[in-house]
Design a protein around this motif. Structure first.
Motif, PDB file in Angstrom:
ATOM      1  N   ALA A 156     -45.124  51.790  58.058  1.00  0.00           N
ATOM      2  CA  ALA A 156     -44.961  50.595  57.816  1.00  0.00           C
ATOM      3  C   ALA A 156     -43.620  49.598  57.964  1.00  0.00           C
ATOM      4  CB  ALA A 156     -45.472  50.087  56.197  1.00  0.00           C
ATOM      5  N   TYR A 157     -42.696  50.365  58.275  1.00  0.00           N
ATOM      6  CA  TYR A 157     -41.237  49.784  58.285  1.00  0.00           C
ATOM      7  C   TYR A 157     -40.549  49.824  59.732  1.00  0.00           C
ATOM      8  CZ  TYR A 157     -42.076  48.712  53.492  1.00  0.00           C
ATOM      9  OH  TYR A 157     -42.473  48.293  52.179  1.00  0.00           O
ATOM     10  N   THR A 158     -40.978  51.006  60.390  1.00  0.00           N
ATOM     11  CA  THR A 158     -40.079  51.437  61.711  1.00  0.00           C
ATOM     12  C   THR A 158     -41.479  52.194  62.551  1.00  0.00           C
ATOM     13  OG1 THR A 158     -38.344  52.455  62.796  1.00  0.00           O
ATOM     14  CG2 THR A 158     -39.587  53.699  60.720  1.00  0.00           C
ATOM     15  N   ASP A 159     -41.112  51.979  63.925  1.00  0.00           N
ATOM     16  CA  ASP A 159     -42.174  52.741  64.750  1.00  0.00           C
ATOM     17  C   ASP A 159     -40.974  53.890  65.387  1.00  0.00           C
ATOM     18  OD1 ASP A 159     -40.330  51.432  66.392  1.00  0.00           O
ATOM     19  OD2 ASP A 159     -41.921  50.318  67.367  1.00  0.00           O
ATOM     20  N   ASP A 160     -39.990  54.191  64.670  1.00  0.00           N
ATOM     21  CA  ASP A 160     -39.016  55.101  65.149  1.00  0.00           C
ATOM     22  C   ASP A 160     -39.652  56.700  64.481  1.00  0.00           C
ATOM     23  OD1 ASP A 160     -37.306  57.116  65.701  1.00  0.00           O
ATOM     24  OD2 ASP A 160     -35.447  55.697  65.294  1.00  0.00           O
ATOM     25  N   ASN A 161     -40.490  57.461  65.238  1.00  0.00           N
ATOM     26  CA  ASN A 161     -41.206  58.339  64.745  1.00  0.00           C
ATOM     27  C   ASN A 161     -40.076  59.556  64.696  1.00  0.00           C
ATOM     28  OD1 ASN A 161     -43.692  57.309  64.587  1.00  0.00           O
ATOM     29  ND2 ASN A 161     -44.050  57.845  66.946  1.00  0.00           N
ATOM     30  N   LEU A 162     -39.227  59.597  65.303  1.00  0.00           N
ATOM     31  CA  LEU A 162     -38.154  60.646  65.255  1.00  0.00           C
ATOM     32  C   LEU A 162     -37.502  60.524  64.044  1.00  0.00           C
ATOM     33  CD1 LEU A 162     -36.611  62.830  66.468  1.00  0.00           C
ATOM     34  CD2 LEU A 162     -35.102  61.392  67.641  1.00  0.00           C
ATOM     35  N   LEU A 163     -37.057  59.295  63.683  1.00  0.00           N
ATOM     36  CA  LEU A 163     -36.597  58.962  62.438  1.00  0.00           C
ATOM     37  C   LEU A 163     -37.076  59.406  61.199  1.00  0.00           C
ATOM     38  CD1 LEU A 163     -34.056  57.804  60.677  1.00  0.00           C
ATOM     39  CD2 LEU A 163     -35.158  55.582  60.964  1.00  0.00           C
ATOM     40  N   ILE A 164     -38.560  59.078  61.232  1.00  0.00           N
ATOM     41  CA  ILE A 164     -39.506  59.266  60.244  1.00  0.00           C
ATOM     42  C   ILE A 164     -39.518  61.001  59.941  1.00  0.00           C
ATOM     43  CG2 ILE A 164     -41.797  59.156  59.573  1.00  0.00           C
ATOM     44  CD1 ILE A 164     -42.039  56.367  60.852  1.00  0.00           C
ATOM     45  N   ASN A 165     -39.619  61.648  61.076  1.00  0.00           N
ATOM     46  CA  ASN A 165     -39.675  63.200  61.130  1.00  0.00           C
ATOM     47  C   ASN A 165     -38.429  63.617  60.375  1.00  0.00           C
ATOM     48  OD1 ASN A 165     -41.270  65.288  61.427  1.00  0.00           O
ATOM     49  ND2 ASN A 165     -39.758  65.888  62.936  1.00  0.00           N
ATOM     50  N   GLU A 166     -37.120  63.133  60.827  1.00  0.00           N
ATOM     51  CA  GLU A 166     -35.947  63.624  60.260  1.00  0.00           C
ATOM     52  C   GLU A 166     -35.978  63.356  58.808  1.00  0.00           C
ATOM     53  OE1 GLU A 166     -33.280  61.674  62.521  1.00  0.00           O
ATOM     54  OE2 GLU A 166     -33.142  63.054  64.174  1.00  0.00           O
ATOM     55  N   LEU A 167     -36.247  62.232  58.214  1.00  0.00           N
ATOM     56  CA  LEU A 167     -36.446  61.797  56.891  1.00  0.00           C
ATOM     57  C   LEU A 167     -36.996  62.746  56.200  1.00  0.00           C
ATOM     58  CD1 LEU A 167     -35.986  58.049  56.795  1.00  0.00           C
ATOM     59  CD2 LEU A 167     -34.042  59.656  56.781  1.00  0.00           C
ATOM     60  N   TRP A 168     -38.233  63.096  56.863  1.00  0.00           N
ATOM     61  CA  TRP A 168     -39.437  63.890  56.043  1.00  0.00           C
ATOM     62  C   TRP A 168     -38.712  65.516  56.023  1.00  0.00           C
ATOM     63  CZ3 TRP A 168     -42.585  64.974  52.456  1.00  0.00           C
ATOM     64  CH2 TRP A 168     -43.195  66.245  52.579  1.00  0.00           C
ATOM     65  N   GLU A 169     -38.202  65.838  57.143  1.00  0.00           N
ATOM     66  CA  GLU A 169     -37.639  67.323  57.058  1.00  0.00           C
ATOM     67  C   GLU A 169     -36.602  67.431  56.000  1.00  0.00           C
ATOM     68  OE1 GLU A 169     -36.744  68.058  60.910  1.00  0.00           O
ATOM     69  OE2 GLU A 169     -38.595  68.380  61.645  1.00  0.00           O
ATOM     70  N   GLU A 170     -35.560  66.130  55.826  1.00  0.00           N
ATOM     71  CA  GLU A 170     -34.662  66.460  54.838  1.00  0.00           C
ATOM     72  C   GLU A 170     -35.180  66.487  53.533  1.00  0.00           C
ATOM     73  OE1 GLU A 170     -30.876  63.882  54.256  1.00  0.00           O
ATOM     74  OE2 GLU A 170     -32.499  62.481  54.040  1.00  0.00           O
ATOM     75  N   ILE A 171     -36.168  65.600  53.192  1.00  0.00           N
ATOM     76  CA  ILE A 171     -37.266  65.814  51.808  1.00  0.00           C
ATOM     77  C   ILE A 171     -37.446  67.299  51.588  1.00  0.00           C
ATOM     78  CG2 ILE A 171     -39.037  64.894  50.609  1.00  0.00           C
ATOM     79  CD1 ILE A 171     -38.525  62.047  52.204  1.00  0.00           C
ATOM     80  N   GLU A 172     -38.428  67.504  52.464  1.00  0.00           N
ATOM     81  CA  GLU A 172     -38.802  69.179  52.695  1.00  0.00           C
ATOM     82  C   GLU A 172     -37.749  69.959  52.162  1.00  0.00           C
ATOM     83  OE1 GLU A 172     -42.500  71.129  54.976  1.00  0.00           O
ATOM     84  OE2 GLU A 172     -40.869  70.354  55.891  1.00  0.00           O
ATOM     85  N   ALA A 173     -36.752  70.056  53.002  1.00  0.00           N
ATOM     86  CA  ALA A 173     -35.686  71.028  52.950  1.00  0.00           C
ATOM     87  C   ALA A 173     -35.035  71.103  51.931  1.00  0.00           C
ATOM     88  CB  ALA A 173     -34.656  70.681  54.085  1.00  0.00           C
ATOM     89  N   ALA A 174     -34.747  69.921  51.103  1.00  0.00           N
ATOM     90  CA  ALA A 174     -33.969  69.568  49.749  1.00  0.00           C
ATOM     91  C   ALA A 174     -35.038  70.133  48.712  1.00  0.00           C
ATOM     92  CB  ALA A 174     -33.779  68.054  49.558  1.00  0.00           C
ATOM     93  N   HIS A 175     -36.199  69.969  48.706  1.00  0.00           N
ATOM     94  CA  HIS A 175     -37.136  70.434  47.658  1.00  0.00           C
ATOM     95  C   HIS A 175     -37.668  71.616  47.775  1.00  0.00           C
ATOM     96  CE1 HIS A 175     -37.362  65.940  47.070  1.00  0.00           C
ATOM     97  NE2 HIS A 175     -37.466  66.146  45.792  1.00  0.00           N
TER      98      HIS A 175
END
Length: 204
Positions: free
Chosen positions: A12-31
């Motif tokens: 809803a805030y960006t169309d940068d799918n690479l950024l979105i995926n990187e942020l999700w992977e960071e969340i997933e890895a941390a948890h």
């Protein structure tokens, strides 16, 4: 479900799918870190489930969702500034997504509120912190698995140090007039939460 919800939220805030995926992977890895036994993706799934049940009562659903994903992203049992570090990281990541400052400031405030779980002037914060504590009022087998997970996360400490600290935490909750600030969670979980807390305390 967690990933899909995050992708939709961030999109809803960006169309940068690479950024979105990187942020999700960071969340997933941390948890998914090996030393995490309770503050995991399973915890986030339970939070999402609990919050969706009161979605119609929440004023800023997107802020609460961002809080969900970032409130435990920094977690080190040896530190007492996890909430502050998580709030800082959340602000940086939401800024990268071009989320308005007002929204990520609200997210930061909600993350910081999980340090004490005290009543807040913001109703959304109360719903979030209540959901964060919802495991306390689950069936005993769920609660005991949570307690075991917390013990594992603090496995660096021997019982001689861990048990007195854990007793202090349990007594803190038991001495509260009410653990849950919102009527929804209070009516559903308060009695069972205090029963579970007392049972764990008696077993230490």
């Amino acid at each position: 479900m967690l990933k899909e919800t995050f992708v939709k939220l961030a999109s809803a805030y960006t169309d940068d799918n690479l950024l979105i995926n990187e942020l999700w992977e960071e969340i997933e890895a941390a948890h998914s870190a090996p030393k995490r036994h309770y503050h995991t993706l399973k915890h986030l799934k339970n939070l999402l489930y609990q919050l969706e049940a009161v979605k119609d009562q929440i004023q800023n659903w997107e802020a609460v969702l961002f809080t969900l994903y970032y409130h435990d992203i920094v977690y080190n049992p040896l530190k007492d500034n996890n909430e502050e570090k998580s709030a800082e990281l959340a602000a940086a990541r939401l800024s990268a997504l071009a989320v308005p400052a007002g929204l990520f400031q609200l997210c930061k405030q909600q993350i910081l509120a999980t340090k004490r779980h005290l009543p807040d002037a913001d109703p959304d914060t109360n719903y979030f912190t209540d959901a964060d504590l919802s495991v306390l009022g689950q069936d005993w087998h769920v609660y005991s698995a949570y307690a075991e997970g917390v013990r594992k996360e603090y496995s660096i400490y021997p019982d001689l140090i861990y048990k007195p600290g854990r007793k202090k935490v349990l007594q803190h909750f038991l001495q509260m007039d009410r653990i849950y600030k919102t009527d929804h969670f209070y009516k559903m979980l308060e009695t069972s939460a205090k029963r579970n807390l007392q049972q764990e305390l008696d077993g230490l």
